[in-house]
Design a protein around this motif. Structure first.
Motif, mmCIF file in Angstrom:
data_model
loop_
_atom_site.group_PDB
_atom_site.id
_atom_site.type_symbol
_atom_site.label_atom_id
_atom_site.label_comp_id
_atom_site.label_asym_id
_atom_site.label_seq_id
_atom_site.Cartn_x
_atom_site.Cartn_y
_atom_site.Cartn_z
ATOM 1 N N UNK A 193 4.779 9.180 0.005
ATOM 2 C CA UNK A 193 6.103 8.550 -0.047
ATOM 3 C C UNK A 193 6.066 7.094 -0.504
ATOM 4 N N UNK A 194 4.894 6.616 -0.887
ATOM 5 C CA UNK A 194 4.811 5.253 -1.416
ATOM 6 C C UNK A 194 5.587 5.090 -2.710
ATOM 7 N N UNK B 295 9.936 13.622 -6.793
ATOM 8 C CA UNK B 295 10.256 14.483 -5.652
ATOM 9 C C UNK B 295 9.031 15.271 -5.206
ATOM 10 N N UNK C 173 0.641 4.445 -5.883
ATOM 11 C CA UNK C 173 0.294 3.235 -5.117
ATOM 12 C C UNK C 173 -0.716 3.549 -4.017
ATOM 13 N N UNK C 174 -0.657 4.759 -3.497
ATOM 14 C CA UNK C 174 -1.598 5.129 -2.421
ATOM 15 C C UNK C 174 -3.046 5.106 -2.909
ATOM 16 N N UNK D 13 11.695 8.076 3.874
ATOM 17 C CA UNK D 13 10.273 8.477 3.972
ATOM 18 C C UNK D 13 9.977 9.194 5.280
ATOM 19 N N UNK E 248 6.677 12.942 -3.340
ATOM 20 C CA UNK E 248 7.216 12.520 -2.047
ATOM 21 C C UNK E 248 7.402 13.703 -1.092
ATOM 22 N N UNK E 249 8.064 14.744 -1.593
ATOM 23 C CA UNK E 249 8.484 15.812 -0.685
ATOM 24 C C UNK E 249 7.425 16.893 -0.524
ATOM 25 N N UNK F 231 0.816 -1.211 0.000
ATOM 26 C CA UNK F 231 0.000 0.000 0.000
ATOM 27 C C UNK F 231 0.852 1.265 0.000
ATOM 28 N N UNK F 232 2.156 1.094 0.054
ATOM 29 C CA UNK F 232 3.035 2.260 0.098
ATOM 30 C C UNK F 232 3.140 2.858 1.489
ATOM 31 N N UNK G 86 8.786 5.314 -4.831
ATOM 32 C CA UNK G 86 10.186 5.247 -4.390
ATOM 33 C C UNK G 86 11.149 5.745 -5.461
ATOM 34 N N UNK H 17 9.695 11.888 7.989
ATOM 35 C CA UNK H 17 9.578 13.350 8.001
ATOM 36 C C UNK H 17 9.845 13.847 9.413
ATOM 37 N N UNK I 240 3.824 14.578 0.207
ATOM 38 C CA UNK I 240 3.997 13.567 1.248
ATOM 39 C C UNK I 240 3.428 12.199 0.864
#
Lengths: 803, 165
Positions: B35-36, B26, B76-77, A43, B29-30, A35-36, B38, A45, B33
């Motif tokens: 982060x799934x 980026x 993926x989320x 990851x 992810x950044x 599911x990530x 990669x 924070x 948020x």
């Protein structure tokens, strides 16, 4: 998947009695990975986190003359710049094994590296580090640091490095010898054995520097608190040893307890994470800035600066009698450490243990020399010397078989160690082996007797030639006797009857969290899905040397088993009063805990839930409350070898030299399979890594600049799904009385046999021997065209592959 | 030069400040948020960062954020939902232990998701070709292909059932 059981052994597993062990249960951390939601180091924070980057030396060997950071310092957003002048002068090794090795088996590990250095011994050496508000500023700042170097003459080849007038890489390592030792278990007189032998075989080979290629590149976060205590977060395979090593060797003002080390989800390890990575520099930057700092690396930095398998140049000599009995074995290893020692010496020693110890033999001599070169640092890789050694030894034993016209399986059968004889780790007795069964069942399932047509078969003419080959191995289930091999586990029961299981090994994907939870569930009586496993925090977990050496299922599994048995005991003890309250008189030894319920053997209808018992223990207002909890430990004093036989069928294209593996089969002496799905996953993954090691994976270094030429995932050709042949795995089960439910290790073995079995299969197909890995098309073709007389030189790799 | 850009990710709209050099991986992810997704090679070579952009599997590590604005992005989320839980594909990955370290898993799932939408009944060979750009270092790929094939057959059963109903 086939699971074979050996019916003739009386300790045959009784699966019907077991609820969890032997079942293909889902590992507890798998759902969050699809599911990530799984959190890896990158990851995380953290408020106020700044980013660190490193400046690497662009030369393979150079001394810094001057460094100017003024331009970088004035860049807005830069928090700190450190150079070699600001870093501790204490030396350390990326390998933390010095803290876990006794002196009798190992004559010392050089501490030879600094966090930041002005003498750069390879292109990965770091001269400066930057911390900045974000990664973009950090990278800009790195570019703005001016360094003037005195460029020195480098040496890339270990044999050239050994020559008297070679450049001296470390001032205190004469002739660039980083480590030299006789095999600690040399016995007998090999000279005499070779003089008396009917037949002698001599074979040399070298493996490539296979990259671990963990998909998650290295990174580390460090943060100091107001009391001067530091928290490190990194994908480490061995954080407890890591903090001992850092406090002992590098940061002399920190004590072991001043470091808290968290290992979150780890994106693959394969041995690389056993060595320190970016943690020391992260600590240094965090201390300097007073802020949480994350240091990351790119894939290119991983290729140029991090770790790979150690290339071990080996010669193996076998002396034997006409009946195939091996009477003498000699092994000479010259390993290329790269610029610093790290794990290269220990992997070479372990190669000798496994290679010289596989066969019963009274005259054994081994010698290893590890040499510095101006190349990237090498390290331990899954198999830890065993895959390197098997590639040479298993071809040598085939050559012996050919000379004596004996079938490859037969010659191995005549020489392997039997139960009760000495183990490959000589102070120990070989308590358990099913290697013969691995060969027998494996050859049956593979169809060896039909496929292997003998040594003198008529080779057909034609472009595509097929052949078969096999290989066997012994490997450790934890290096007891050689390493500090103990582990401890803690289990506590919550008020709802669920449990926390605290264990030390790190989960890198191998599935250990699931396997040990199955053991805990089976023995405690708490259901599998009610046990939450906790790991990856040195403030919580107990000391343990980390996840490696195929040790976890054996050593940690035994610790968990001891712990879970105690929990079971306490629950039964506590249950007595609960039964009494209900007018049921019971004795503790008559109680059973199963599926979260306690009941008397004779009266399974009368149950009391663990939930009720656990709740009343905690929420006890009349007496001193005490949560049900226990700890269990295990110390392993032997290697408890696991074994495997591998069989390969290949097709060689004689026009291009391309080798295709058609079929690969491995049969593993596992003792007992705790979770067939997880074990098969390990074996498949290992086999495909082994195929890459055999045929594809190379590490090409420019012979004049020392630059890694294939430093991307495009140019370093790891196996893709298209490279995977028909794969079969057999688990040869026969519980071993020292293992938890009879289990032995399995994590590493899969990677060991493929290269050796494939090399033997190539010989069977086209009649040439492979002396250097990978067996890439250009090498195979060169050997073919010269009839095996000319070995390709300089085909690839750091050392020019002189063999 | 900073710009406020709008991204449509998994059916949600996000406004965020980006710069022209920032890549989609980026930003996801950044900035968002998520982060799934990669980053494993940052060169478009390994597929770990694969997301769907307008339904096409795309390496987000080499896709400039500017070019993904206002496009339909799936990560993926977005595969699992609170209502239905894990998707059929995710369930198959769990049941087959197709994720070991899990670092390639998001990219594998998104690549497979795109395949199954385009070709709901792929052969094993077609599945292999589809994921041949995704590197996995742990599994040896077999369990991943097994999982995708299992999802194919489960989805087929569901479809047949729905058609009958």
């Amino acid at each position: 998947m086939q699971i074979l059981r050996q019916s003739e052994h009386t300790t045959k597993p009784q699966d019907d009695e077991l609820l969890y062990v032997g079942k293909s249960l889902q590992k507890p951390d798998v759902a969050q990975k699809v599911t990530g939601q799984a959190i890896y180091t990158d990851d995380i924070r953290i408020s106020g986190l700044i980013e660190g980057r490193l400046l690497h030396c662009p030369h393979p060997f150079a001394k810094v003359k001057a460094i100017d950071t003024s331009k970088a310092k004035s860049l807005p957003g830069v928090t700190a710049i450190l150079t070699y002048q600001d870093a501790p002068q204490n030396k350390f090794s990326r390998s933390t094994m010095a803290e876990a090795l006794p002196s009798f088996a190992y004559n010392g590990e050089r501490q030879d590296q600094k966090i930041l250095t002005d003498i750069c011994r390879y292109r990965g050496d770091c001269v400066a580090a930057v911390a900045a508000e974000n990664i973009y500023v950090a990278e800009q700042a790195i570019d703005l640091i001016d360094v003037e170097y005195d460029v020195l003459e480098p040496v890339f080849d270990p044999f050239q490095a050994l020559e008297p007038n070679a450049p001296q890489i470390h001032s205190d390592a004469k002739n660039n010898i980083a480590f030299e030792m006789d095999h600690p278990f040399n016995v007998g007189d090999t000279k005499q054995a070779f003089a008396d032998a009917d037949v002698i075989v001599d074979f040399s080979g070298v493996n490539s520097r296979q990259k671990h290629l963990h998909m998650e590149t290295d990174s580390a976060i460090a943060q100091f608190d107001e009391n001067g205590r530091v928290t490190i977060i990194s994908p480490s395979q061995g954080p407890h040893l890591g903090k001992k090593h850092l406090s002992e060797r590098v940061f002399s003002d920190l004590e072991d307890g001043d470091i808290r080390w968290l290992s979150p989800t780890i994106g693959g390890g394969f041995g690389a994470r056993l060595a320190l990575g970016l943690e020391p520099i992260a600590v240094l930057l965090a201390r300097k800035t007073g802020k949480p700092v994350r240091v990351t690396s790119t894939r290119e930095e991983d290729f140029n600066g991090y770790a790979s398998r150690t290339d071990q140049h080996q010669t193996i000599r076998l002396a034997a009698l006409n009946d195939g009995t091996i009477t003498g074995i000699e092994q000479y290893i010259i390993s290329d450490a790269g610029a610093y020692l790290s794990h290269s010496a220990t992997t070479s020693l372990v190669n000798m243990q496994k290679s010289l110890g596989l066969f019963r033999c009274d005259n054994v001599y081994g010698h290893v020399k590890v040499v510095y070169t101006n190349t990237p640092v090498t390290a331990g890789f899954r198999g830890y010397g065993n895959a390197e050694g098997a590639f040479v030894l298993q071809q040598a034993i085939d050559m012996l078989a050919e000379k004596l016209a004996i079938d490859p399986i037969e010659i191995r059968s005549r020489n392997i160690r039997k139960e009760g004889e000495q183990s490959f780790f000589l102070p120990c007795v070989l308590e358990h082996t099913r290697l013969q069964e691995c060969m027998d069942e494996g050859s049956k399932a593979f169809g060896w007797n039909k496929k292997f047509k003998g040594w003198n078969r008529d080779k057909s003419q034609g472009r595509f030639q097929r052949g078969v080959g096999m290989s066997i191995l012994n490997h450790a289930s934890g290096a007891g006797g050689f390493l500090l091999e103990h582990s401890s586990a803690v289990m506590k029961i919550q008020a709802d009857g669920s449990a926390n299981l605290v264990i030390s090994p790190c989960e890198m994907g191998q599935g250990i969290l699931g396997a040990v939870t199955q053991i805990a569930a089976e023995l405690s009586g708490i259901p599998y899905e009610k046990i939450r496993v906790v790991t990856g925090d040195t403030d919580i977990t107990l000391f343990d040397i980390g996840s490696h050496a195929s040790r976890s299922i054996f050593v940690v599994g035994n610790a968990v088993a001891n712990c879970a048995k105690k929990i079971n005991d306490i629950i039964r003890e506590c249950a007595i009063t609960h039964f009494e309250k209900r007018q049921v008189k019971v004795k503790k030894e008559d109680l059973i805990v199963q599926g979260g319920e306690v009941f008397p053997k004779t009266n399974p209808e009368t149950t009391i839930s663990v939930r009720e018992i656990a709740h009343d223990e905690i929420y006890n207002f009349t007496e001193i409350g005490s949560q049900i909890s226990a700890s269990g430990a295990y110390l392993s004093t032997s290697h408890h070898p696991n074994h495997q036989a591998g069989f390969a069928e290949v097709e060689v294209d004689t026009e291009t030299g391309h080798v295709t593996v058609l079929k690969y089969l491995a049969a593993h002496d596992i003792g007992r399979t705790i979770n067939p799905l997880l074990v098969e996953s390990q074996m498949q993954g290992g086999a495909v890594q082994g195929l890459g090691f055999a045929l594809k994976e190379d590490y090409v270094l420019d012979q004049t600049t020392g630059e890694v030429l294939n430093d991307t995932l495009l140019t370093y050709t790891a196996p893709t799904v298209m490279d995977v042949p028909e794969l079969k795995n057999l688990m040869i089960e026969d519980p071993y009385n020292h293992g938890p439910f009879g289990a032995k290790g399995v994590g590493e073995a899969g990677v060991v046999n493929p290269a050796a079995a494939i090399a033997n299969a190539i010989y069977d197909a086209i009649g040439v021997r492979i002396h250097s890995l990978p067996a890439s098309p250009e090498k195979v073709l060169a050997m073919l065209q010269s009839g095996g007389r000319e070995m390709p030189n300089g085909a690839s790799h750091v050392s020019g592959q002189r063999l | 030069m900073k710009t406020i850009a709008t991204f449509h990710v998994n059916g949600q709209e996000y406004d965020t400040v980006i710069e022209p050099h920032m890549v989609l991986a980026d930003i996801l992810r950044d900035n968002l948020n998520l982060t799934g997704t990669k980053r494993a090679c940052s060169g478009g070579n390994c597929g770990a960062c694969t997301v769907l952009v307008n339904g096409r599997p795309t390496c987000s590590c080499i896709t400039l954020g500017m070019l993904a604005r206002d496009k339909d992005i799936e990560t993926v989320e977005g595969l699992a939902s609170t209502k239905n839980g894990l998707s059929t594909l995710q369930t198959a990955f769990v049941q087959n232990n197709a994720a070991q370290c899990g670092f390639c898993t998001s990219g594998m799932l998104m690549t497979a998701e795109a395949l199954l939408r385009e070709n709901p009944q792929p052969t094993r060979q077609e599945v292999k070709i589809a994921i041949s750009g995704n590197i996995c270092r742990c599994t040896g790929y077999i369990k991943i292909v097994d999982a995708i094939m299992e999802a194919v057959s489960t989805l087929q059963t569901i479809n047949n059932h729905n058609e009958k109903a």
